[in-house]
Design a protein around this motif. Structure first.
Motif, PDB file in Angstrom:
ATOM      1  N   ASN A  47      34.628  17.576  83.305  1.00 21.17           N
ATOM      2  CA  ASN A  47      35.802  18.415  83.578  1.00 21.17           C
ATOM      3  C   ASN A  47      36.808  17.551  84.357  1.00 21.17           C
ATOM      4  OD1 ASN A  47      37.694  20.149  84.602  1.00 21.17           O
ATOM      5  ND2 ASN A  47      36.215  21.782  85.060  1.00 21.17           N
ATOM      6  N   PRO A  48      37.909  17.115  83.693  1.00 22.46           N
ATOM      7  CA  PRO A  48      38.842  16.181  84.337  1.00 22.46           C
ATOM      8  C   PRO A  48      39.504  16.767  85.584  1.00 22.46           C
ATOM      9  CG  PRO A  48      39.640  16.851  82.146  1.00 22.46           C
ATOM     10  CD  PRO A  48      38.299  17.476  82.323  1.00 22.46           C
ATOM     11  N   GLU A  49      39.581  18.096  85.644  1.00 21.63           N
ATOM     12  CA  GLU A  49      40.189  18.746  86.823  1.00 21.63           C
ATOM     13  C   GLU A  49      39.339  18.530  88.076  1.00 21.63           C
ATOM     14  OE1 GLU A  49      43.039  20.829  86.506  1.00 21.63           O
ATOM     15  OE2 GLU A  49      43.066  19.838  84.537  1.00 21.63           O
ATOM     16  N   HIS A  57      40.182   9.743  85.827  1.00 24.16           N
ATOM     17  CA  HIS A  57      38.861  10.382  85.887  1.00 24.16           C
ATOM     18  C   HIS A  57      37.909   9.670  84.938  1.00 24.16           C
ATOM     19  CE1 HIS A  57      39.384  12.397  81.997  1.00 24.16           C
ATOM     20  NE2 HIS A  57      40.637  12.597  82.378  1.00 24.16           N
ATOM     21  N   THR A  58      36.612  10.040  85.087  1.00 27.85           N
ATOM     22  CA  THR A  58      35.592   9.477  84.195  1.00 27.85           C
ATOM     23  C   THR A  58      35.500  10.380  82.972  1.00 27.85           C
ATOM     24  OG1 THR A  58      34.490   8.693  86.154  1.00 27.85           O
ATOM     25  CG2 THR A  58      33.171   8.737  84.170  1.00 27.85           C
ATOM     26  N   TRP A  59      35.065   9.825  81.867  1.00 27.53           N
ATOM     27  CA  TRP A  59      34.898  10.646  80.666  1.00 27.53           C
ATOM     28  C   TRP A  59      33.662  10.186  79.896  1.00 27.53           C
ATOM     29  CZ3 TRP A  59      35.874   8.097  75.838  1.00 27.53           C
ATOM     30  CH2 TRP A  59      36.433   6.811  75.979  1.00 27.53           C
ATOM     31  N   ALA A  60      33.164  11.065  79.042  1.00 26.11           N
ATOM     32  CA  ALA A  60      31.949  10.741  78.281  1.00 26.11           C
ATOM     33  C   ALA A  60      32.323  10.431  76.839  1.00 26.11           C
ATOM     34  CB  ALA A  60      30.983  11.927  78.322  1.00 26.11           C
ATOM     35  N   CYS A  78      23.835  11.382  84.397  1.00 31.42           N
ATOM     36  CA  CYS A  78      25.152  11.502  85.028  1.00 31.42           C
ATOM     37  C   CYS A  78      25.288  12.828  85.763  1.00 31.42           C
ATOM     38  CB  CYS A  78      26.245  11.381  83.964  1.00 31.42           C
ATOM     39  SG  CYS A  78      26.065  12.588  82.629  1.00 31.42           S
ATOM     40  N   TYR A  79      24.807  13.870  85.120  1.00 31.56           N
ATOM     41  CA  TYR A  79      24.893  15.233  85.665  1.00 31.56           C
ATOM     42  C   TYR A  79      24.151  15.320  86.999  1.00 31.56           C
ATOM     43  CZ  TYR A  79      23.541  20.200  85.814  1.00 31.56           C
ATOM     44  OH  TYR A  79      23.303  21.493  86.187  1.00 31.56           O
ATOM     45  N   SER A  80      22.978  14.673  87.066  1.00 28.73           N
ATOM     46  CA  SER A  80      22.191  14.724  88.301  1.00 28.73           C
ATOM     47  C   SER A  80      22.831  13.909  89.420  1.00 28.73           C
ATOM     48  CB  SER A  80      20.784  14.161  88.080  1.00 28.73           C
ATOM     49  OG  SER A  80      20.256  14.579  86.876  1.00 28.73           O
ATOM     50  N   LEU A  81      23.554  12.835  89.070  1.00 28.13           N
ATOM     51  CA  LEU A  81      24.124  11.971  90.112  1.00 28.13           C
ATOM     52  C   LEU A  81      25.506  12.431  90.560  1.00 28.13           C
ATOM     53  CD1 LEU A  81      23.082   8.434  88.753  1.00 28.13           C
ATOM     54  CD2 LEU A  81      22.020   9.754  90.587  1.00 28.13           C
ATOM     55  N   VAL A 135      30.025  16.355  92.530  1.00 27.99           N
ATOM     56  CA  VAL A 135      30.964  17.498  92.510  1.00 27.99           C
ATOM     57  C   VAL A 135      30.444  18.574  91.551  1.00 27.99           C
ATOM     58  CG1 VAL A 135      33.364  18.224  92.127  1.00 27.99           C
ATOM     59  CG2 VAL A 135      32.864  15.871  92.852  1.00 27.99           C
ATOM     60  N   PRO A 136      30.025  19.737  92.085  1.00 33.28           N
ATOM     61  CA  PRO A 136      29.500  20.776  91.198  1.00 33.28           C
ATOM     62  C   PRO A 136      30.516  21.148  90.122  1.00 33.28           C
ATOM     63  CG  PRO A 136      29.167  21.372  93.499  1.00 33.28           C
ATOM     64  CD  PRO A 136      30.029  20.149  93.494  1.00 33.28           C
ATOM     65  N   GLY A 137      30.078  21.154  88.883  1.00 33.69           N
ATOM     66  CA  GLY A 137      30.963  21.567  87.784  1.00 33.69           C
ATOM     67  C   GLY A 137      31.760  20.437  87.168  1.00 33.69           C
ATOM     68  N   ALA A 138      31.760  19.247  87.783  1.00 31.86           N
ATOM     69  CA  ALA A 138      32.555  18.145  87.222  1.00 31.86           C
ATOM     70  C   ALA A 138      31.916  17.611  85.935  1.00 31.86           C
ATOM     71  CB  ALA A 138      32.719  17.026  88.248  1.00 31.86           C
ATOM     72  N   ILE A 139      30.586  17.680  85.861  1.00 30.30           N
ATOM     73  CA  ILE A 139      29.910  17.298  84.611  1.00 30.30           C
ATOM     74  C   ILE A 139      28.982  18.436  84.201  1.00 30.30           C
ATOM     75  CG2 ILE A 139      28.324  15.683  83.474  1.00 30.30           C
ATOM     76  CD1 ILE A 139      29.232  13.500  85.363  1.00 30.30           C
ATOM     77  N   ASP A 140      29.068  18.845  82.967  1.00 30.97           N
ATOM     78  CA  ASP A 140      28.137  19.827  82.392  1.00 30.97           C
ATOM     79  C   ASP A 140      27.370  19.148  81.271  1.00 30.97           C
ATOM     80  OD1 ASP A 140      28.702  22.054  83.865  1.00 30.97           O
ATOM     81  OD2 ASP A 140      30.454  22.565  82.625  1.00 30.97           O
TER      82      ASP A 140
END
Ligand SMILES: Cc1cc2nc3c(=O)[nH]c(=O)nc-3n(C[C@H](O)[C@H](O)[C@H](O)COP(=O)(O)O)c2cc1C
Length: 398
Positions: free
Chosen positions: A343-345, A368-371, A382-385, A388-393
Motif C-alpha cells: 500500500n503506497p500510502e 515507496h517500495t513495491w512488489a 516481507c509482510y512479517s518484517l 507498518v501495519p497494513g503497508a504490505i498485505d
C-alpha cells in the motif's frame, strides 16, 4: 455466557485448565492451592515405588533461563526456558495416598477433579500403584511414560525409558487398563519419532487418553565457568516449545478425531496458549512452568482469560473450539498461490522487507517500495518484517 465445562474421558471438569503433575502438585497443601486458584483439575505429583526417583527429588534443582539461556535473575521473559533436574513424589506410595485422599475431599467441595499419576519400574508395580490410587478415589490415572530424568539414571526403567519402548509401554498400559476400572491416560515423551503410531497402539492397549507431551532433555553450558548449569543434562521446556507440542496434538487429532482424548502439556503459558492447544485438538490443557514462575493465582487468571475470550468470540462451549485449527490445516499442494501487495500510502520505504525477499520481488522506489508481481511468490517474508501495519498485505491471486 460461555460454558467452559469439558468431558474428558467421561469425567466432567468445570474448565479445561489443569495443574500438571509437578512441584505445584507435590502434596495436598500445594494441590489445594491449585484448586483454590480455580483450576478445573489437578494432577498429583507422580507417585512412585522407585526409591531412586523419590530420592532424586530431595536434590531437585532448576533454573529459569532467558533467551540467551542464562539464569534470569528476576526478570523472566515470556519465552523463558525452565531447565531442571527433579524426581517424582517424595513420599512412599502408602504415605502419598493420604495427600491424594485429603485433596479429593477438598476437591469435591470446590468442584475440581483430582487425577492420579503413577510410575513404577516393573509391570507388577505399575498395576499395584494403579489399584492403590484408584482405591484412594481418583476418577482418572495418568501413567508417566515421559519423565526425562530416568534417562540419566542407569538401571531406572521408568518415565522416558518406557515411553521410548513402545512394546513395553503397551504391555504396561494393557496390564493397568485391565486392573483398574477408571480410565487411564498415558503421558508420553516427545523424544520419539512417531507419536501418531504410538497413540494408536496405546489406544488399542486400553488407554482412554494420551497426554502430549512431557519435556525434552537438554544441556546448557555456563560460558563463565565452562561447566554445565546445574551439573549436567536436565529436563528442558518453556512456552517457546509450544509449536512442537501442538504439531503432535494436530497429528493425533487428525488421525483419531474423537476416538482418543487428548491432554495437552509442554508449552502452554497463558489462556491464549490454552486456546491454541484446544483449537489443535486438546480436551484439557496442563500448566506447570508458568505456575512455577507466577504462582498459583496464574491458573485462575487463565481460566478468567479463557472465559472472556470465549464470550468475546461467541464460543458457547469448549467443544465448539476443539480441533478447529487442526481440521482447517491444508496439505502443501492445496495451499493457494499468493502475492505481496504494497500500500503506497502507508509504506515508509524503510526497505526492511528487502531483507526478507529472496525472489527479487521487493523493489525500492524513490517514494515507496513495491512488489514486482512476476517475481513474487507470496512467501510472506516481507509482510512479517514490515513495521507498518497494513503497508504490505498478502493476497490470494489464484
Ligand atoms: C520441576 C518439574 C517437575 C515435574 N515433575 C513431573 C512429575 O512428577 N510427573 C509428570 O508427569 N511430569 C512432571 N513434570 C512435567 C510437567 O508436568 C509438565 O508436563 C511439563 O513441565 C510441561 O508443561 P509446561 O510447559 O506447562 O511446563 C515436571 C516438570 C517440572 C518442570
Amino acid at each position: 455466557m460461555a460454558n467452559m465445562e469439558v468431558n474428558f474421558c467421561e469425567v466432567r471438569l468445570k474448565n479445561p485448565i489443569v495443574a500438571s503433575s509437578a512441584e505445584p502438585t507435590l502434596n495436598a497443601r500445594n494441590m489445594k492451592k491449585c484448586i483454590d486458584a480455580g483450576a478445573g483439575g489437578v494432577i498429583a505429583k507422580t507417585m512412585t515405588d522407585s526409591p531412586a526417583m523419590r530420592e532424586l527429588t530431595t536434590r531437585s534443582k532448576w533454573r529459569f533461563l532467558n533467551e540467551h539461556h542464562e539464569v534470569c535473575q528476576g526478570k523472566v521473559p515470556r519465552a523463558f526456558s525452565l531447565y531442571g533436574r527433579s524426581g517424582l513424589a517424595l513420599e512412599e506410595p502408602e504415605e502419598f495416598l493420604n495427600d491424594i485422599k485429603e485433596t479429593l475431599k477438598y476437591a469435591v467441595v470446590h468442584d475440581a477433579v483430582v487425577i492420579g499419576s503413577i510410575a513404577s519400574t516393573e509391570i507388577s508395580g505399575w498395576v499395584k500403584l494403579g489399584k492403590q490410587i484408584e482405591d484412594a478415589g481418583v476418577p482418572l490415572i495418568e501413567l508417566n511414560f515421559g519423565c526425562p530424568h530416568p534417562k540419566l539414571m542407569p538401571g531406572v526403567r521408568t518415565g522416558m525409558n518406557v515411553g521410548q519402548d513402545f512394546d513395553y509401554a503397551c504391555e504396561i498400559t494393557k496390564a493397568v487398563a485391565e486392573a483398574v476400572e477408571v480410565p487411564i491416560m498415558i503421558k508420553v515423551t516427545p523424544q520419539v519419532t512417531d507419536l501418531i503410531q504410538f497413540s494408536g497402539l496405546l489406544k488399542e492397549a486400553g488407554a482412554a487418553a494420551v497426554t502430549l507431551t512431557n519435556r525434552f532433555l537438554g544441556f546448557v553450558p555456563d560460558i563463565e565457568t565452562g561447566k554445565p548449569l546445574i551439573y549436567g543434562q536436565a529436563g528442558v521446556g518453556g512456552p517457546w516449545i509450544k509449536p512442537l507440542t501442538l504439531r503432535w496434538i494436530n497429528e493425533v487429532r487428525a488421525a483419531y478425531r474423537e476416538e482418543i482424548f487428548i491432554a495437552g502439556t509442554n508449552g502452554a503459558y497463558d489462556w491464549r496458549d490454552v486456546v491454541q492447544f484446544i483449537m489443535s485438538g486438546a480436551h484439557i490443557v496442563e500448566l506447570c512452568s508458568a505456575v512455577m514462575v507466577h504462582g498459583y493465582k496464574w491458573l485462575g487468571k487463565q481460566v478468567r482469560g479463557l472465559e472472556k475470550f470465549m464470550n468475546e468470540k461467541g464460543y458457547e462451549t469448549i467443544d465448539q473450539m476443539r480441533g478447529i485449527a487442526s481440521d482447517a490445516a491444508m496439505a502443501y499442494a492445496d495451499m493457494p498461490r499468493e502475492r505481496a501487495r504494497v500500500n503506497p500510502e502507508l509504506c515508509n520505504n524503510c526497505g526492511r522487507c528487502l531483507n526478507g525477499c529472496f525472489y527479487q520481488a521487493m523493489q525500492q522506489g524513490r517514494e515507496h517500495t513495491w512488489a514486482k508481481e512476476d517475481n513474487c511468490i507470496g512467501c510472506g517474508g516481507c509482510y512479517s518484517l514490515c513495521p507498518v501495519p497494513g503497508a504490505i498485505d498478502i493476497v490470494i491471486h489464484q
